[in-house]
Motif scaffolding. Structure first.
Motif, PDB file in Angstrom:
ATOM      1  N   GLU C 400       0.832  -1.215   0.000  1.00 13.77           N
ATOM      2  CA  GLU C 400       0.000   0.000   0.000  1.00 13.77           C
ATOM      3  C   GLU C 400       0.857   1.251   0.000  1.00 13.77           C
ATOM      4  O   GLU C 400       0.405   2.318  -0.408  1.00 13.77           O
ATOM      5  N   MET C 401       2.074   1.112   0.498  1.00 11.78           N
ATOM      6  CA  MET C 401       2.999   2.243   0.501  1.00 11.78           C
ATOM      7  C   MET C 401       4.326   1.764  -0.056  1.00 11.78           C
ATOM      8  O   MET C 401       4.679   0.589   0.092  1.00 11.78           O
ATOM      9  N   ARG C 402       5.038   2.711  -0.704  1.00 13.56           N
ATOM     10  CA  ARG C 402       6.392   2.415  -1.133  1.00 13.56           C
ATOM     11  C   ARG C 402       7.287   3.517  -0.611  1.00 13.56           C
ATOM     12  O   ARG C 402       6.978   4.701  -0.787  1.00 13.56           O
ATOM     13  N   THR C 403       8.366   3.121   0.060  1.00 12.37           N
ATOM     14  CA  THR C 403       9.240   4.118   0.675  1.00 12.37           C
ATOM     15  C   THR C 403       9.570   5.243  -0.302  1.00 12.37           C
ATOM     16  O   THR C 403       9.495   6.422   0.038  1.00 12.37           O
ATOM     17  N   GLU C 404       9.870   4.872  -1.530  1.00 12.55           N
ATOM     18  CA  GLU C 404      10.296   5.914  -2.484  1.00 12.55           C
ATOM     19  C   GLU C 404       9.191   6.912  -2.795  1.00 12.55           C
ATOM     20  O   GLU C 404       9.439   8.006  -3.274  1.00 12.55           O
ATOM     21  N   ASP C 405       7.938   6.544  -2.465  1.00  7.78           N
ATOM     22  CA  ASP C 405       6.840   7.495  -2.733  1.00  7.78           C
ATOM     23  C   ASP C 405       6.596   8.440  -1.565  1.00  7.78           C
ATOM     24  O   ASP C 405       5.850   9.406  -1.683  1.00  7.78           O
ATOM     25  N   ILE C 406       7.192   8.146  -0.413  1.00 11.54           N
ATOM     26  CA  ILE C 406       6.897   8.945   0.780  1.00 11.54           C
ATOM     27  C   ILE C 406       7.846  10.136   0.858  1.00 11.54           C
ATOM     28  O   ILE C 406       9.056   9.975   1.001  1.00 11.54           O
ATOM     29  N   ALA C 407       7.257  11.344   0.751  1.00  9.06           N
ATOM     30  CA  ALA C 407       8.090  12.555   0.692  1.00  9.06           C
ATOM     31  C   ALA C 407       8.267  13.199   2.067  1.00  9.06           C
ATOM     32  O   ALA C 407       8.986  14.182   2.206  1.00  9.06           O
ATOM     33  N   THR C 408       7.595  12.668   3.057  1.00  7.37           N
ATOM     34  CA  THR C 408       7.652  13.269   4.396  1.00  7.37           C
ATOM     35  C   THR C 408       9.092  13.350   4.903  1.00  7.37           C
ATOM     36  O   THR C 408       9.800  12.339   4.937  1.00  7.37           O
ATOM     37  N   GLU C 409       9.504  14.565   5.299  1.00  6.31           N
ATOM     38  CA  GLU C 409      10.833  14.718   5.895  1.00  6.31           C
ATOM     39  C   GLU C 409      10.673  14.571   7.406  1.00  6.31           C
ATOM     40  O   GLU C 409       9.941  15.333   8.034  1.00  6.31           O
ATOM     41  N   VAL C 410      11.318  13.548   7.966  1.00  3.39           N
ATOM     42  CA  VAL C 410      11.137  13.238   9.386  1.00  3.39           C
ATOM     43  C   VAL C 410      12.314  13.756  10.206  1.00  3.39           C
ATOM     44  O   VAL C 410      13.466  13.452   9.904  1.00  3.39           O
ATOM     45  N   PHE C 411      12.020  14.562  11.220  1.00  4.93           N
ATOM     46  CA  PHE C 411      13.052  15.020  12.150  1.00  4.93           C
ATOM     47  C   PHE C 411      12.832  14.302  13.472  1.00  4.93           C
ATOM     48  O   PHE C 411      11.773  14.449  14.082  1.00  4.93           O
ATOM     49  N   PHE C 412      13.803  13.510  13.896  1.00  2.20           N
ATOM     50  CA  PHE C 412      13.672  12.838  15.191  1.00  2.20           C
ATOM     51  C   PHE C 412      14.505  13.563  16.234  1.00  2.20           C
ATOM     52  O   PHE C 412      15.702  13.765  16.050  1.00  2.20           O
ATOM     53  N   MET C 413      13.852  14.000  17.296  1.00  2.00           N
ATOM     54  CA  MET C 413      14.531  14.726  18.372  1.00  2.00           C
ATOM     55  C   MET C 413      14.539  13.861  19.622  1.00  2.00           C
ATOM     56  O   MET C 413      13.487  13.622  20.207  1.00  2.00           O
ATOM     57  N   PRO C 414      15.698  13.353  20.043  1.00  2.00           N
ATOM     58  CA  PRO C 414      15.742  12.506  21.237  1.00  2.00           C
ATOM     59  C   PRO C 414      15.337  13.296  22.480  1.00  2.00           C
ATOM     60  O   PRO C 414      15.796  14.414  22.681  1.00  2.00           O
ATOM     61  N   ALA C 415      14.455  12.717  23.251  1.00  2.00           N
ATOM     62  CA  ALA C 415      13.911  13.421  24.417  1.00  2.00           C
ATOM     63  C   ALA C 415      14.519  12.914  25.711  1.00  2.00           C
ATOM     64  O   ALA C 415      14.869  11.735  25.834  1.00  2.00           O
ATOM     65  N   ALA C 416      14.612  13.814  26.677  1.00  2.00           N
ATOM     66  CA  ALA C 416      15.043  13.426  28.023  1.00  2.00           C
ATOM     67  C   ALA C 416      13.840  12.810  28.727  1.00  2.00           C
ATOM     68  O   ALA C 416      12.714  13.265  28.557  1.00  2.00           O
ATOM     69  N   SER C 417      14.083  11.775  29.494  1.00  2.00           N
ATOM     70  CA  SER C 417      12.965  11.117  30.180  1.00  2.00           C
ATOM     71  C   SER C 417      12.685  11.819  31.511  1.00  2.00           C
ATOM     72  O   SER C 417      13.421  12.710  31.923  1.00  2.00           O
ATOM     73  N   HIS C 418      11.636  11.375  32.169  1.00  2.00           N
ATOM     74  CA  HIS C 418      11.218  12.040  33.410  1.00  2.00           C
ATOM     75  C   HIS C 418      12.289  12.031  34.496  1.00  2.00           C
ATOM     76  O   HIS C 418      12.269  12.900  35.370  1.00  2.00           O
ATOM     77  N   VAL C 419      13.214  11.088  34.437  1.00  2.71           N
ATOM     78  CA  VAL C 419      14.251  11.095  35.481  1.00  2.71           C
ATOM     79  C   VAL C 419      15.432  11.964  35.080  1.00  2.71           C
ATOM     80  O   VAL C 419      16.337  12.194  35.863  1.00  2.71           O
ATOM     81  N   GLU C 420      15.395  12.445  33.850  1.00  2.00           N
ATOM     82  CA  GLU C 420      16.528  13.231  33.354  1.00  2.00           C
ATOM     83  C   GLU C 420      16.224  14.727  33.303  1.00  2.00           C
ATOM     84  O   GLU C 420      16.929  15.489  32.648  1.00  2.00           O
ATOM     85  N   LYS C 421      15.134  15.108  33.970  1.00  2.00           N
ATOM     86  CA  LYS C 421      14.755  16.529  33.961  1.00  2.00           C
ATOM     87  C   LYS C 421      13.904  16.799  35.179  1.00  2.00           C
ATOM     88  O   LYS C 421      13.390  15.876  35.807  1.00  2.00           O
ATOM     89  N   GLU C 422      13.765  18.080  35.520  1.00  2.00           N
ATOM     90  CA  GLU C 422      12.906  18.384  36.665  1.00  2.00           C
ATOM     91  C   GLU C 422      11.606  18.994  36.189  1.00  2.00           C
ATOM     92  O   GLU C 422      11.464  19.387  35.031  1.00  2.00           O
ATOM     93  N   GLY C 423      10.661  19.006  37.091  1.00  2.00           N
ATOM     94  CA  GLY C 423       9.349  19.535  36.754  1.00  2.00           C
ATOM     95  C   GLY C 423       8.309  18.881  37.633  1.00  2.00           C
ATOM     96  O   GLY C 423       8.648  18.192  38.594  1.00  2.00           O
ATOM     97  N   THR C 424       7.037  19.098  37.306  1.00  2.00           N
ATOM     98  CA  THR C 424       5.988  18.494  38.131  1.00  2.00           C
ATOM     99  C   THR C 424       5.232  17.428  37.354  1.00  2.00           C
ATOM    100  O   THR C 424       5.151  17.470  36.128  1.00  2.00           O
TER     101      THR C 424
END
Ligand SMILES: Nc1nc2c(c(=O)[nH]1)N[C@H]1C(S)=C(S)[C@@H](COP(=O)(O)OP(=O)(O)OC[C@H]3O[C@@H](n4cnc5c(=O)[nH]c(N)nc54)[C@H](O)[C@@H]3O)O[C@H]1N2
Ligand SMILES: Nc1nc2c(c(=O)[nH]1)N[C@H]1C(S)=C(S)[C@@H](COP(=O)(O)OP(=O)(O)OC[C@H]3O[C@@H](n4cnc5c(=O)[nH]c(N)nc54)[C@H](O)[C@@H]3O)O[C@H]1N2
Ligand code: SF4
Ligand code: SF4
Ligand code: SF4
Ligand code: SF4
Ligand code: SF4
Ligand SMILES: [Mo]
Lengths: 384, 283, 838
Positions: C400-424
């Motif tokens: 149903e999909m072919r990689t070469e047809d997918i034009a979406t530019e994907v930006f992956f941003m690694p996130a800090a987890s709840h133990v790696e940051k402060e907050g509520t």
């Protein structure tokens, strides 16, 4: 199943956790473990044969038996080390001495025993052998009062060289002679003169370690939660001792000139008998727990063991008639001894793998205790 | 020696969350036990072993047509209704198993190297730097707890968080247990508490509740880690009447001695009257 | 609850130890059922029948807590004569427009208040989506406007008083109906009914706990309404041990609705301004709910928010920059947005802490949307399926999909987890708890706060002095930065949310907020979390060192009140209903409310207070009106407006159901939101090809779409494979083998799962026939660095939503089940095609 209903647990009707085993199966591998049992046992019995042979001035038989004993101990130790998860830590076995651990006891026995037997064998190799006839020159035999020596060795007029000491025997003798020559040359003269005495001494002390070697392994396997082993702790020592003797006798008769191998054959027969009887008694007494010794692979191995052992034992008395018969008998007995050890291991694993063998007997035990208590309450004689 | 510490695992309030299993592995760096779907209710780690020191068992109890009420609760009523003839479930038992830290520990008795030892908390612990992987403890344990780790070659099991206890912390599994199904403390206190809990459940009509391993008179002299079960022990994969295997050791040596002597005798005999019975030379 | 809130469940266990009786109502026998006193199996999607029958039980036997009901609920209020009930209209309420499939709630209002309540009524271009744009949220937390003193009949005899309307409305909900539709035996129903009524009143209270088993339905909001009605009738709201406890989802999912990640809300449940419905600030305020009750202070809340955001730039002259706020033009909800992606009208997409390719209904439609974007930003701890669908998604296998047809530019941003940051974290009971950072985030991982803050800074560097950029230019965007990665101070953000007074010092309560722009507050309900310049959320006084209310553990909004509407814990005269249940009460000597908790009431307003004519805000409420956010201070048994699908709950079948609705001609919720799209067709109504009821759920061992659990060995090993739970009866019928494979089919697709045959799932006898239910946990996907993988359950789900909150109906639908594994590649599509043809 309801509470109360299991008042009397019907045989083999029992509950379990998805049919999984309750205890862990022994992790010991084949061939390591069974072969060690065989070699260790054989070594133990052989050391006794050797001692008796020496005492009775049968130096030729003593030589073989000592070599078998030493070889068995050394080979056994090798397999034992190979069986360890951390072989390089083998020496940790001698870190402590724990009477509560048959393996600890066994390790010490093995250590001492292999030392003694090695010494004995070594000496036997360098000591000049007496001519096939004439009065017993063996220093020990010589030291004994002539009469006793005579009884022990059961000598009548010294036998004349006979055809039956066939080519094999001769070759053997020649080979040994050559080897001895080389050893003697290699050793400092002082040692050469001292060795025989110490060797004989070592050989005699091995009379103490030998029987242990042949039987401690029975305690080793019995001292586990494995039902088919633990519950068999009465017969297993006899099974192993008998099988050890049969094995040692067989090995010795195979490598000794027919003429000198008489006692080896006798030992083999006696061993085989003990082994067979012990096995039969064990299976009967164990009842349901005897199943693993009768069924499946382990069952087949035990049956094979029995057939081979009996066959070997039947052949032994006539084996003196010829090398072929000796070979047949000896190999059959050896095969029987090996099958017994493989069979026992398999049977143990099978009994551990099926929760039935753990749960049912324990349930029955509890039930018996319950009725006991009940009877006690009813004021009847509680100790039955 | 410090007071004897232990576990009382009250399975009647276990919710099978497996936090204990996970916390144990996290703290002790125990490797995973493989990724196998076992189709045994929600249990996919199977049993205790070298790579699972806390194991949560799941037992689905098929219901029987009863007085037409829902699954039993501590208020006493029990039994599931026959659901229009459909197979029903009466209850779902969960239990977190662990090394029992036996008073008379077979594993420790038989260990030839002294790798297994009894700590000042009277718990049973393997010293990984001593164990040579002889594997003797494995079949010796009447509960099938300890096992040898393939690849590593040494034996492993619960240490009752010896290191944490030395640091004054309670074991990881007990710490995370949300419902306090796992209770850690001085064994005497735990035994008393367990007796009370049993009272309470029995008073509430849960006659199936029973303590397991709490009796110092049992075959292993009582467990340092004992349980309150809601069915027969074997249903949870536990032996109904475990006995420390070394209890019979003296007898075993006795029989062995007998065998040894008979062997000696047999050997001696074989050196008698050979000419008669065994013709070495044919005339 | 034991499955998904195991740590919270310890209190249930504790209550049980203290003698509480616990019922568990669930289609499946779960870990919760295992230690409940009673387990009641129920057919998925039928709870309103059960709750309705309980309400009926209470009403017909007059077991309601009459004093409470009369004083604190709108039972006696009289409803407009234009109101038509489902009884009269065969399953519809008055005001339904079949063409837009939306209600005009005007006719539901209190007698005499007329058009005032017709909030959702105007028809704007865009039809129902516009009026739906804010769904129930269009009035914010104040609920719909309604007159503060509607005509009423304290004798409850007036045929149009709420009490009588309820009696008529719920009369059909009988134990027999419960057996017929829910599959619950009359004797079990009786036991439940007796237990909850016997355990309610002056001396005792009963609590209901629910989570998504009640919400993921096309009638989700009405499930909760039904429970509210029952609890109000029994006097179980605002009292200790009572309430309807929403067990929430993700850590701080509560926080993300208070300070929303929702398209139609501003912080503190202020509605998002509407491009067409709202002009300036005054117009907005006039349209977003009542002027009486504490919601009457909405101007102070809104202006303070605008001041927090635009600071000095926000002045009375420029409407406090109200014009700077973005506006909604309609439904911009998750699923509508995905459709717009497929249609090519939405070109960019931020996916932050979500994995819709696996976690959202209609997985295939989700991925079709993602594949049709220009750019996609994914912020996550791991490379979740949403970020990798283009190279390893299941749609590639079927062609149903072919990689070469997918034009979406994907930006992956690694996130800090709840133990790696402060907050509520704001948890289920509105409790804010501060988290300290345990470890530094690895590599390029950054907190979301850091990401947005620095993104904002960069955008601001690039903006022109063009008018269109003014909102950005004037935005207050100046938080102290800490550490080598210039991490913005979460503490400073919390302080901004708390708000400051004219003196620049932290405020201590939302009552201090002013409408004149002299105060700033980022979220009025959080005002006080930084009182006395102290981070109140960071308080950790142990349980043992304070009373059982534990007011010094964290901080609860609003004003650190642990039980909302707790004035209801005292009788109209202000005396505790009973010693046993004493919580807050009126201290006549000191002339103030006092007790174990912070009173959720004006401290000095005496029980005897009666509002003068024309009074506004809280002044318009009497000393006996506990529900201070409501315009009339009453608990609403009947909701004059505020809901998109009716003032009262009525049982409608799930969109996909094997059962016909015997109650009304109206089979399913008339207001439910559907998407008639080829990407995601529905199972043909009553189709014999989809005979089984399917429900989906969670396992303790995994977390939602699996991105946080499948990559972890210690969790993955505990539930290594996707499985379906089926009853022994169904297994026998279909020849399914425990541990073997089965294929589950809907019109959307077919997936394969291992078979777990268990008596915990039971067939039900309904309407003479047998209905089999199938359970599927939904944690598996093909990627996320998962140590274990499995088919994606959400690929089976239909795109059909509750009209109030747009939650997907993933708890009750139909499916087919067949032994063995599913076909792969093209063959899979063929199989589905065959099914679609019916
Ligand atoms: N371990 C773990 N904990 C979690 C999560 C997780 O993924 N894993 N997710 C978190 C999140 S995001 C959320 S939202 C919560 C959700 O918490 P829960 O709502 O408890 O989670 P579910 O398992 O989806 O649904 C609960 C139960 O609803 C039942 N059910 C289905 N349909 C119906 C119905 O029509 N009526 C009734 N009465 N019951 C029905 C299901 O059988 C299931 O047992 O859990 C949170 N906690
Ligand atoms: N069939 C079916 N479908 C359902 C449900 C159901 O019951 N049945 N339940 C629904 C419910 S209630 C919910 S909540 C959804 C959940 O569905 P999703 O939210 O789509 O799935 P999650 O796996 O919870 O996605 C959360 C992601 O956030 C990441 N994450 C964790 N912490 C952080 C952080 O601090 N920052 C960032 N940026 N990312 C972080 C995790 O790695 C994880 O990948 O599923 C819904 N879908
Ligand atoms: S349970 Fe087994 S492993 Fe644990 S102490 Fe007892 S014998 Fe040793
Ligand atoms: S395997 Fe290790 S711990 Fe077990 S008995 Fe042998 S040495 Fe002791
Ligand atoms: S006590 Fe420690 S080692 Fe033992 S099971 Fe618990 S966590 Fe694991
Ligand atoms: S943590 Fe406690 S409740 Fe959870 S499984 Fe382990 S013992 Fe049971
Ligand atoms: S995961 Fe966190 S929120 Fe969920 S139950 Fe465990 S502790 Fe509570
Ligand atoms: Mo959720």
């Amino acid at each position: 199943m309801r509470r109360g209903e299991e008042a009397m647990v019907p045989q083999a009707e029992f509950r379990s956790y998805y049919g999984q085993p309750v205890i862990k199966s022994p992790i010991w591998h084949e061939p390591h473990m069974p072969v060690y049992l065989y070699l260790g046992g054989t070594s133990g019995a052989a050391s006794m044969l050797a001692a008796m042979a020496t005492l009775t001035g049968r130096d030729r038989l003593a030589l073989t038996a000592r070599l078998v004993a030493a070889g068995g101990a050394a080979g056994g130790a090798a397999f034992l080390v190979a069986e360890l998860g951390r072989p390089e830590r083998f020496l940790n076995m001698l870190r402590v001495f724990k009477p509560t651990s048959p393996m600890s006891v066994g390790s010490w026995v093995l250590a001492v025993h292999s030392g003694l037997t090695a010494l004995a064998a070594g000496s036997a190799l360098v000591t000049p052998r007496r001519p096939p006839s004439g009065p017993p020159p063996s220093r020990l035999a010589a030291a004994l009062p002539a009469r006793l020596a005579a009884v022990l060795s059961g000598t009548r007029p010294a036998p004349s060289p006979s055809r039956t000491a066939g080519a094999a025997g001769a070759a053997g003798v020649a080979g040994v002679a050559a080897l001895r020559a080389r050893l003697v040359a290699a050793l400092p003269s002082r040692a050469v003169t001292l060795l025989p005495a110490t060797g004989d001494a070592a050989g005699l002390v091995a009379v103490l370690t030998g029987p242990l070697m042949a039987t401690y392994t029975a305690v080793l396997v019995a001292d586990t939660a494995v039902p088919a082993w633990h519950e068999a702790h009465r017969e297993l020592p006899f099974l192993f001792a008998g099988s050890a003797l049969a094995g040692a006798g067989a090995a010795s008769m195979l490598a000794t000139p027919l003429r000198d191998a008489g006692p080896a054959r006798a030992a083999a027969v006696l061993g085989a008998t003990v082994e067979t009887v012990a096995g039969a008694v064990m299976e009967r007494r164990l009842g349901m727990l005897g199943e693993p010794y009768r069924q499946g692979v382990s069952g087949r191995l035990m049956r094979a063991a029995r057939v081979l052992t009996v066959a070997g034992a039947l052949l032994a008395p006539v084996a003196g008639r010829g090398r072929t018969l000796t070979a047949l008998s000896g190999l059959a007995l050896t095969g029987g001894a090996l099958c017994t050890r493989f069979g026992v291991l398999r049977a143990g694993k099978a009994s551990a793998a099926d929760p039935k063998y753990t749960v049912v007997p324990q349930r029955e035990r509890l039930e018996a205790a319950r009725q006991e208590a009940a009877r006690g309450e009813n004021g009847e004689n509680a100790e039955i | 020696m410090a007071e004897r510490m232990g576990f009382f695992t009250d399975t009647s309030i276990c919710i099978g969350c497996k936090a204990c299993e996970v916390a144990c592995k996290e703290w002790n760096h125990v490797p995973d036990d493989g990724f196998v779907f076992r189709a045994t209710s929600y249990d996919n780690t199977g049993s205790l072993g070298a790579d699972t020191w806390r194991h949560v068992a799941f037992i689905e109890q098929p219901g029987r047509a009863r007085d037409g009420r829902g699954p039993g609760g501590p208020d006493g009523s029990d039994g599931a209704a026959s659901n229009g003839g459909f197979e029903d479930i009466e209850g779902w038992l969960m239990s977190s198993d662990v090394c029992k830290h036996c008073t008379h520990a077979a594993c420790l008795d038989v260990c030839p190297t002294g790798a297994l030892f009894r700590t000042e908390f009277e718990t049973v612990v393997v010293q990984a730097d001593v164990c040579n992987g002889c594997g003797y403890c494995v079949p010796a344990c009447p509960y099938g707890v300890i096992d040898r780790r393939e690849g590593d070659g040494r034996a492993f099991k619960c240490t009752m968080c010896y290191d944490r206890q030395l640091g004054g912390l309670e074991p990881a599994c007990a710490k995370v247990c949300p419902t306090d199904s796992i209770q850690f403390g001085p064994l005497d206190e735990l035994r008393a508490r367990a007796a009370e809990r049993l009272e309470h459940l029995h008073a509430g009509g849960r006659s199936e509740a029973r303590l397991y391993g709490a009796d110092p008179g049992d075959g292993v002299g009582g467990d340092g880690a004992f349980f309150l079960l809601m069915d027969e022990p074997e249903v949870y994969g536990l032996p109904p009447d475990p006995v420390v295997t070394t209890r019979d050791l003296p007898a075993m040596w006795g029989w062995a001695a007998g065998a040894a002597l008979s062997m000696a005798g047999a050997v001696a005999i074989s050196f008698l009257g050979r000419s008669r019975s065994f013709p070495g030379r044919s005339r | 609850m034991a499955e998904c809130h195991p740590v919270g469940f310890q209190w249930v266990v504790e209550a049980k130890a203290r003698g509480a009786k616990v019922f568990h109502i669930d289609p499946r026998f779960t870990r919760t059922s295992a230690i409940a006193d009673r387990y009641l199996p129920i057919r998925a999607g039928s709870d309103i029948v059960l709750l309705g029958a309980l309400i009926n039980h209470v009403l017909t036997r007059e077991l309601d807590f009459r004093e409470y009901v009369l004083a604190y609920t709108n039972a006696s209020s009289i409803i407009s004569e234009d109101f038509g009930d489902t009884e009269d209209l065969d399953g519809l309420f008055s005001g339904f427009d079949p063409e837009t499939r939306a209600y005009d709630p005007a006719s539901w209002s209190y007698e005499g208040s007329g058009e005032e309540a017709s909030g959702g009524g105007e028809h704007l271009e865009g039809g129902r989506h516009h009026s739906a744009a804010a769904g129930g949220d269009q009035y914010g937390s104040g609920g719909a406007p309604a007159s503060s003193r509607p005509p009423s009949d304290p004798t409850l005899r007036h045929p149009r008083c709420v009490y009588q309307i309820l009696r008529r409305h719920f009369a059909r909900y009988t134990p027999e109906l419960v057996e017929e539709l829910c599959g619950i035996r009359p004797e079990d129903f009786a036991e439940l009914a007796d237990a909850i009524t016997a355990n309610s009143g002056r001396e005792r209270t009963t609590a209901w706990a629910y989570a998504v088993g009640w919400t993921q339905h096309t009638v989700g909001a009405q499930y909760i309404r039904a429970a509210s009605i029952l609890q109000l009738l029994l006097g179980n709201i605002g009292r200790p041990g009572g309430g309807i406890l929403a067990l929430r989802g993700h850590a701080s999912i509560q926080g993300s609705t208070d300070i929303p990640t929702l398209f139609n809300l501003l912080p503190g449940y202020l509605p998002m301004p509407h491009a067409h419905r709202h002009g300036g600030l005054d117009d907005y305020l006039a349209n977003v709910g009542a002027d009486t009750g504490f919601w009457g202070r909405k101007r102070a809340y809104t202006v303070s928010l605008l001041k927090a955001w635009w600071g000095e730039a926000a002045t009375a002259e420029n409407d406090f920059c109200f014009g700077h706020l973005p506006r909604v033009t309609g439904d911009h909800g998750h699923f509508t947005t995905v459709m717009a992606q497929i249609d090519g009208t939405v070109k960019g997409y931020f996916v932050v802490g979500e994995n819709p390719a696996v976690g959202s209904s209609g997985g295939r439609a989700q991925r079709l949307g993602l594949a049709n974007l220009d750019w996609l930003v994914v912020r996550d701890l791991t490379l979740v399926e949403t970020a990798t669908f283009w190279k390893d998604g299941p749609d590639l296998a079927t062609g149903e999909m072919r990689t070469e047809d997918i034009a979406t530019e994907v930006f992956f941003m690694p996130a800090a987890s709840h133990v790696e940051k402060e907050g509520t974290f704001t948890n289920t009971q509105r409790l804010l708890q501060w988290r300290h950072k345990a470890v530094e985030p690895p590599g390029d991982c950054r907190s979301d706060l850091s990401f947005y803050y620095h993104l904002g800074k960069r955008i601001r560097q690039r903006i022109t002095d063009d008018e269109i950029d003014r909102p950005l230019r004037e935005l207050t965007w100046d938080y102290p930065e800490e550490g080598e990665h210039a991490e913005p101070s979460a503490d400073a953000v919390l302080r901004e949310i708390n708000g400051t007074g004219p003196d620049g010092r932290a405020l201590s309560a939302y009552t201090e907020l002013e409408p004149d722009g002299s105060t700033r507050c980022g979220c009025w309900i959080y005002c006080g979390v930084y009182a006395d310049e102290v981070n109140q959320a960071a308080r950790r006084k142990p349980r043992g060192e304070q009373d059982r209310v534990a007011p010094e553990w964290g901080w609860a909004w609003p004003a650190n009140r642990r039980i909302l509407y707790n004035r209801a814990s005292a009788d109209p005269e202000g005396r505790p209903w009973s010693e046993r249940k004493a919580y807050v009460w009126w201290d006549a000597e000191r002339g103030e409310w006092t007790g174990h908790d912070v009173p959720d009431f004006e401290r000095d307003k005496p029980p005897g207070y009666r509002p003068p004519e024309g009074a506004l805000a809280e002044a318009a409420l009497a000393g006996t009106d506990p529900f201070i956010m409501q315009p009339d201070g009453k608990g609403w048994l009947f909701a004059p407006s505020g809901l998109a699908d009716g003032p009262l709950p009525a049982h409608y079948e799930p969109h996909e159901s094997p059962v016909r609705n015997p109650l009304y001609g109206q089979q399913a919720n008339p207001g439910r939101q559907t998407y008639q799209r080829p990407e995601s067709p529905y199972n043909p109504p009553g189709s014999s090809r989809f005979p089984y009821v399917l429900t989906t759920y969670r396992l303790t061992e995994h977390h939602t779409a699996g991105g946080m659990s499948r990559p972890l060995a210690y969790l993955a090993e505990l539930q290594p494979e996707l499985f379906c739970e089926v009853s022994p009866a169904l297994a026998a019928e279909l020849g399914l083998v425990n541990g073997g494979w089965a294929t589950i089919v809907t019109s959307r697709t077919a997936i394969e799962a291992r078979v777990l045959v268990t008596g915990r799932v039971r067939p039900l006898r309904l309407q003479g026939g047998t209905v089999h239910q199938i359970g599927l946990p939904y944690h598996w996907g093909w990627g996320s660095g998962g140590l274990v993988t499995g088919d994606t359950v959400n690929d089976l789900m239909p795109l059909v939503l509750d009209p109030n909150v747009y939650i997907q109906e993933s708890k009750a639908m139909t499916c087919d089940l067949r032994p063995g594994r599913r076909p792969t590649g093209r063959a899979l599509l063929d199989l589905i095609e065959e099914y679609r043809r019916g």
